[in-house]
Design an enzyme around this catalytic site. Structure first.
Site, PDB file in Angstrom:
ATOM      1  N   ASP A 405       0.784  -1.237   0.000  1.00 45.31           N
ATOM      2  CA  ASP A 405       0.000   0.000   0.000  1.00 45.31           C
ATOM      3  C   ASP A 405       0.815   1.286   0.000  1.00 45.31           C
ATOM      4  O   ASP A 405       0.268   2.358  -0.276  1.00 45.31           O
ATOM      5  CB  ASP A 405      -0.955   0.004   1.204  1.00 45.31           C
ATOM      6  CG  ASP A 405      -2.208  -0.820   0.934  1.00 45.31           C
ATOM      7  OD1 ASP A 405      -2.328  -1.365  -0.176  1.00 45.31           O
ATOM      8  OD2 ASP A 405      -3.062  -0.935   1.828  1.00 45.31           O
ATOM      9  N   TYR A 493     -10.307  -0.196   0.769  1.00 43.41           N
ATOM     10  CA  TYR A 493     -10.191  -0.500   2.198  1.00 43.41           C
ATOM     11  C   TYR A 493      -9.872   0.743   3.008  1.00 43.41           C
ATOM     12  O   TYR A 493      -9.165   1.641   2.556  1.00 43.41           O
ATOM     13  CB  TYR A 493      -9.101  -1.552   2.452  1.00 43.41           C
ATOM     14  CG  TYR A 493      -9.645  -2.952   2.588  1.00 43.41           C
ATOM     15  CD1 TYR A 493     -10.461  -3.301   3.665  1.00 43.41           C
ATOM     16  CD2 TYR A 493      -9.357  -3.932   1.650  1.00 43.41           C
ATOM     17  CE1 TYR A 493     -10.969  -4.577   3.797  1.00 43.41           C
ATOM     18  CE2 TYR A 493      -9.864  -5.223   1.767  1.00 43.41           C
ATOM     19  CZ  TYR A 493     -10.673  -5.535   2.850  1.00 43.41           C
ATOM     20  OH  TYR A 493     -11.181  -6.801   2.971  1.00 43.41           O
ATOM     21  N   HIS A 544      -4.156  -9.567   5.311  1.00 44.16           N
ATOM     22  CA  HIS A 544      -3.733  -8.205   5.623  1.00 44.16           C
ATOM     23  C   HIS A 544      -2.518  -8.322   6.531  1.00 44.16           C
ATOM     24  O   HIS A 544      -2.625  -8.780   7.673  1.00 44.16           O
ATOM     25  CB  HIS A 544      -4.845  -7.424   6.336  1.00 44.16           C
ATOM     26  CG  HIS A 544      -6.059  -7.200   5.505  1.00 44.16           C
ATOM     27  ND1 HIS A 544      -6.131  -6.243   4.518  1.00 44.16           N
ATOM     28  CD2 HIS A 544      -7.267  -7.820   5.495  1.00 44.16           C
ATOM     29  CE1 HIS A 544      -7.324  -6.270   3.947  1.00 44.16           C
ATOM     30  NE2 HIS A 544      -8.038  -7.230   4.525  1.00 44.16           N
ATOM     31  N   LEU A 552      13.957   0.652  19.789  1.00 39.10           N
ATOM     32  CA  LEU A 552      13.935   0.744  21.251  1.00 39.10           C
ATOM     33  C   LEU A 552      15.189   1.432  21.776  1.00 39.10           C
ATOM     34  O   LEU A 552      16.303   1.146  21.334  1.00 39.10           O
ATOM     35  CB  LEU A 552      13.828  -0.660  21.852  1.00 39.10           C
ATOM     36  CG  LEU A 552      12.490  -1.367  21.641  1.00 39.10           C
ATOM     37  CD1 LEU A 552      12.693  -2.869  21.556  1.00 39.10           C
ATOM     38  CD2 LEU A 552      11.527  -1.016  22.749  1.00 39.10           C
ATOM     39  N   GLU A 594      21.991 -11.311  14.350  1.00 46.76           N
ATOM     40  CA  GLU A 594      20.723 -10.950  13.724  1.00 46.76           C
ATOM     41  C   GLU A 594      19.958 -12.177  13.232  1.00 46.76           C
ATOM     42  O   GLU A 594      18.737 -12.278  13.418  1.00 46.76           O
ATOM     43  CB  GLU A 594      20.980  -9.988  12.559  1.00 46.76           C
ATOM     44  CG  GLU A 594      21.468  -8.617  13.005  1.00 46.76           C
ATOM     45  CD  GLU A 594      21.842  -7.718  11.849  1.00 46.76           C
ATOM     46  OE1 GLU A 594      21.695  -6.483  11.983  1.00 46.76           O
ATOM     47  OE2 GLU A 594      22.293  -8.246  10.810  1.00 46.76           O
ATOM     48  N   PHE A 686      18.683  -7.068   5.202  1.00 46.67           N
ATOM     49  CA  PHE A 686      18.995  -6.404   6.467  1.00 46.67           C
ATOM     50  C   PHE A 686      19.762  -7.329   7.413  1.00 46.67           C
ATOM     51  O   PHE A 686      20.502  -6.859   8.282  1.00 46.67           O
ATOM     52  CB  PHE A 686      17.704  -5.945   7.158  1.00 46.67           C
ATOM     53  CG  PHE A 686      17.115  -4.665   6.600  1.00 46.67           C
ATOM     54  CD1 PHE A 686      17.256  -4.330   5.262  1.00 46.67           C
ATOM     55  CD2 PHE A 686      16.421  -3.794   7.424  1.00 46.67           C
ATOM     56  CE1 PHE A 686      16.719  -3.160   4.753  1.00 46.67           C
ATOM     57  CE2 PHE A 686      15.872  -2.623   6.924  1.00 46.67           C
ATOM     58  CZ  PHE A 686      16.023  -2.307   5.583  1.00 46.67           C
ATOM     59  N   GLU A 691      25.113  -9.353  11.723  1.00 46.57           N
ATOM     60  CA  GLU A 691      25.899  -8.634  12.724  1.00 46.57           C
ATOM     61  C   GLU A 691      25.558  -9.054  14.144  1.00 46.57           C
ATOM     62  O   GLU A 691      24.451  -9.545  14.424  1.00 46.57           O
ATOM     63  CB  GLU A 691      25.679  -7.132  12.566  1.00 46.57           C
ATOM     64  CG  GLU A 691      26.293  -6.564  11.293  1.00 46.57           C
ATOM     65  CD  GLU A 691      26.285  -5.051  11.306  1.00 46.57           C
ATOM     66  OE1 GLU A 691      27.316  -4.447  11.666  1.00 46.57           O
ATOM     67  OE2 GLU A 691      25.253  -4.475  10.950  1.00 46.57           O
ATOM     68  N   HIS A 708      -8.474 -12.976   5.762  1.00 46.58           N
ATOM     69  CA  HIS A 708      -9.850 -12.573   5.500  1.00 46.58           C
ATOM     70  C   HIS A 708     -10.408 -13.402   4.345  1.00 46.58           C
ATOM     71  O   HIS A 708      -9.928 -13.304   3.213  1.00 46.58           O
ATOM     72  CB  HIS A 708      -9.913 -11.081   5.160  1.00 46.58           C
ATOM     73  CG  HIS A 708     -11.309 -10.546   5.071  1.00 46.58           C
ATOM     74  ND1 HIS A 708     -11.594  -9.302   4.541  1.00 46.58           N
ATOM     75  CD2 HIS A 708     -12.508 -11.075   5.436  1.00 46.58           C
ATOM     76  CE1 HIS A 708     -12.898  -9.094   4.589  1.00 46.58           C
ATOM     77  NE2 HIS A 708     -13.472 -10.158   5.118  1.00 46.58           N
TER      78      HIS A 708
END
Length: 785
Positions: A405, A493, A544, A552, A594, A686, A691, A708
């Site tokens: 989206d 939507y 969805h 954080l 990671e 990523f 790391e 849905h």
């Protein structure tokens, strides 16, 4: 004698009148005293006053705001300054949007480039540190270049630009291929011409098949069209499908679809490559019309829907059915008897012990920054990154719809909110300004709201039974939370995005879905993918999925991440050695890298997801932390080698943890939709470098969602009840006790000989204020004014 009688009669009349007046005065006095007594008897015996209108202001004082202007979206003047500066750069060879065609170079988007985290925190945390310069991100569609590309620039300072710098964009691929650009008005203009010509050619078929509904030259029975994405992998294109142009047209499909190849910036080469008509496929509209004319395919007749004032159109939102309640009665309303319990300074909000800043990024939506509790930073950034909906079906349009989206205006398609429905009457509203696919900055009135919500549920409570027919004490606290809300309506939507702040240190990020389903024409071939939700209308399975960034900063920027695994042990009972004991046991597992930290929910192995600061402990000596609690887990089911997965790799896991990097600002982009096979931002990369993540600045990337399968109750609209997905940030040994213990909202009741001692901790208990009716001032328009 006659005169004496007359005099006596007069005296009696005067006396009677005086007695009457005295009696009336006594009655009035009695009523006043009685009424006053009743008013004073309200509550727990405190005195009262005549009800006044509920105050709309606040009695609270806002703290000085150091962050003012740090995260605020670009103002109208800043956007205009940036636009004019960029247009004046001869090396870019730009055409003003209003004069541009698809094969020109023009500006598509201007938005704030969020300040670098290092510089922002240095400014926020140090009195003498410089404030980061406000910088604009500019996206340019270079249809006039050979080859055509999309380029991005940083322009600064935003208020009075003097420099610009080309950047590599949001991800790993640069320059950005032109075919990966997001849809814009220039493309829509070309598409409209092609679709209109196709509809003219098929006019006879449309009129005869759809009970007089046509596209070209229609009057009262008109068709409209919509487009999906991403088309064929590695090839820019889209399916166009036709619908009746009635209220709720998304559930008015007619089964006529076109596949349009939209590769390159030379729109004269664009062409329709497939035509779908009631389960039959053709290479062109001409081929379809030949088959239709010579009778080699079945001719379909889809009757127009019937409706009247007594029986409204099924896709409309007019009330119908047996009334509930039997007579019109107003629903409950939120009341603020002492005014607002939060303060707002620009885009800085303070509530109870919470504080944060927010903005509405044009490309993806709300971002919250510098979230603090009691002055201590817990989260640096909390933001929505992407919303995906992957469809299945028999019709080619439904089968090949996989939405991301951000490419469809998720961030800027936030329109005016309706007071009393979208947000409570008591809400504070904010305007937003966007420059996306436009000539000038566009103002979206009242597109964000902020309000305190009565949860209708105690935050905490306990009735302490004395088991002798009474109680020792009762303690409780009504539940309330501050809600920051925006609603994104990207076509059919409506996504309601909420961030909730609770008095006990919990934050919730929640998305609720409503609006119209994307429907296709029902045929028996759709039965494996969905349901007939109305005669001739199919709703097919889709999911969805939503992705959030949680940066954080718990008492600093150095954290570690652990899973607290809940396992089973089978041991000899140390207290009864002849017996065994099977019980749950905790195993703490600090993640080192990671890839080790990638979280995939397994119900056979439950666990807590805890982020903690080793150097900061509570009074019990336990590391202070916050855990992420994912309430609504969802995972897309496609194999990794299926093309769309690359463009939404974040859908494979429920949470990923990475070491913070400035160049990993977003997990998706406005370009991924039309390049899912080889995306501009590949989230899987990523964690490729794997790391170390111990004692590092960590970012959690959280996926939530829901499945849905539309059903008849989705007509006309999907309801929000049971259609939401959320996750929580929950303190985990961060505080020494529940921080809501400091709240005046609490209640403690102790028994005494006369009844009960009620302690409200100083909260006023005067009668409620009078709710002031507010006129529904809804414009529903957006523009440059």
């Amino acid at each position: 004698m006659a005169k004496d009688r007359t005099r006596e009669t007069c005296i009696l009349r005067v006396a009677c009148a005086a007695l009457t007046l005295l009696s009336l005065a006594l009655i009035v006095t009695l009523i006043v005293v009685t009424t006053k007594g009743k008013r004073e008897a309200l509550g727990d015996g405190t005195s009262s006053r005549q009800q006044d209108d509920c105050p709309e202001a606040t009695k609270l004082s806002a703290s000085p705001v150091r962050s003012a202007g740090l995260y605020d979206d670009l103002s109208k003047d800043e956007i205009i300054a940036v636009r004019d500066y960029i247009l004046q750069q001869p090396s870019l060879n730009l055409t003003a949007y209003e004069n541009a065609a698809l094969n020109d170079n023009y500006i598509f988007l201007i938005e704030l480039k969020q300040p670098p985290k290092d510089k922002a925190l240095d400014f926020l945390d140090h009195e003498n540190a410089p404030k980061p310069e406000r910088t604009a991100r500019v996206v340019i569609y270079n249809g006039g270049k050979k080859p055509s590309i999309v380029s991005e620039y940083l322009v600064s300072p935003a208020g009075n630009p003097i420099r610009h710098q080309e950047i590599r964009g949001p991800g790993q691929k640069y320059p950005i291929p032109f075919d990966m650009r997001a849809l814009d008005g220039k493309e829509a203009e070309v598409t409209e011409r092609i679709v209109s010509n196709a509809a003219k050619e098929a006019n006879k078929l449309l009129r005869e098949s759809y009970d007089g509904y046509t596209y070209d030259g229609c009057t009262d029975r008109c068709l409209t069209w919509s487009g999906s994405g991403p088309g064929e992998f590695g090839k820019r294109g889209k399916w166009i499908w036709f619908l009746r142009d009635l209220q709720g047209n998304y559930v008015q499909p007619v089964g006529f679809e076109l596949y349009l190849n939209t590769q390159g910036s030379d729109s004269t080469l664009w062409k329709i490559e497939k035509v779908f008509y009631f389960n039959s496929s053709f290479d062109s509209v001409g081929d379809l019309m030949d088959a239709y004319t010579n009778g080699s395919i079945p001719k379909v007749f889809l009757p127009a829907p019937s409706y009247s004032s007594d029986s409204p159109l099924y896709s409309s939102l007019l009330r119908r059915g047996e009334p509930q309640p039997p007579i019109p009665l107003r629903p409950p309303r939120i009341v603020e008897p002492d005014g607002k319990r939060y303060t707002v300074s620009g885009r800085h909000v303070e509530y109870m012990k919470w504080s944060f800043d927010f903005r509405s990024r044009s490309s993806s939506g709300l971002q919250l920054f510098d979230i603090r509790f009691d002055g201590q930073r817990i989260v640096y950034e909390l933001s929505l990154q992407e919303a995906a909906a992957f469809y299945s079906g028999w019709s080619p349009m439904q089968m090949q719809t996989d939405y991301l989206d951000t490419a469809w205006g998720m961030g800027s398609s936030k329109f005016e909110l309706v007071r009393g429905t979208d947000c409570p009457d008591t809400a504070t509203f904010f305007d937003t300004i966007h420059f996306v696919d436009a000539i000038d900055p566009v103002k979206y009135r009242n597109s964000i709201c902020l309000f305190e919500l009565d949860l209708g549920l105690p935050l905490r409570r306990h009735f302490d039974n004395n088991f002798q027919g009474g109680y020792n004490f009762y303690g409780g606290m009504p539940g309330s939370a501050l809600v920051l809300r925006s609603i994104s309506t990207a076509y059919n939507y409506d996504y309601i995005y909420d961030y909730l702040f609770y008095p006990n240190g919990v934050v919730e990020a929640r998305a609720s879905t409503t609006g119209y389903v994307q429907a296709t024409l029902w045929t028996p071939n759709e039965a494996s993918y969905g349901n007939p939700i109305h005669p001739w209308v199919a709703g097919t399975i889709h999911d969805h999925l939503l992705h959030y960034k949680v940066d954080l900063d718990i008492s600093g920027r150095k954290h570690s991440y652990e899973t607290i695994d809940i396992e089973i042990e089978n041991i000899t009972n140390p207290w009864f050695p002849q017996a065994r004991r099977v019980q749950k046991v905790l195993r703490r597992n600090v993640k080192k890298t990671e890839q080790d930290a990638i979280y995939k929910q397994n119900f056979e192995h439950p666990k807590y997801l805890n982020f903690f600061n080793k150097g900061i402990v509570n009074k019990m000596g336990v590391s202070r932390g916050y855990r992420i609690h994912i309430r609504d887990m969802m995972k897309q089911m496609y194999p990794k080698d299926w093309g769309i997965v690359n463009g939404a790799a974040w859908t494979e896991n429920q949470m990923t943890v990475t070491k913070w990097k400035e160049n990993e600002e977003t997990s998706s982009s406005i370009y991924n939709q039309n390049g899912m096979h080889d995306p501009v931002v590949d989230f899987a990369r990523f964690t490729e470098d794997n790391e170390g993540i111990e004692d590092e600045d960590l970012v959690a990337w959280v996926t939530v969602g829901l499945m849905h399968v539309p059903h008849s109750e989705d007509i006309p609209n999907t309801a929000t009840a049971a259609n939401s997905a959320s996750f929580y940030l929950r303190p985990y040994n961060y505080f020494d006790e529940d921080p809501s213990m400091s709240s005046h909202d609490a209640l403690l009741i102790l028994p005494n000989k006369g009844g009960a001692d009620i302690n409200r901790f100083g909260t006023p208990q005067e009668p409620g204020c009078r709710v002031k009716d507010k006129v529904l001032d809804f414009k529903g328009v957006y523009g440059t004014k």
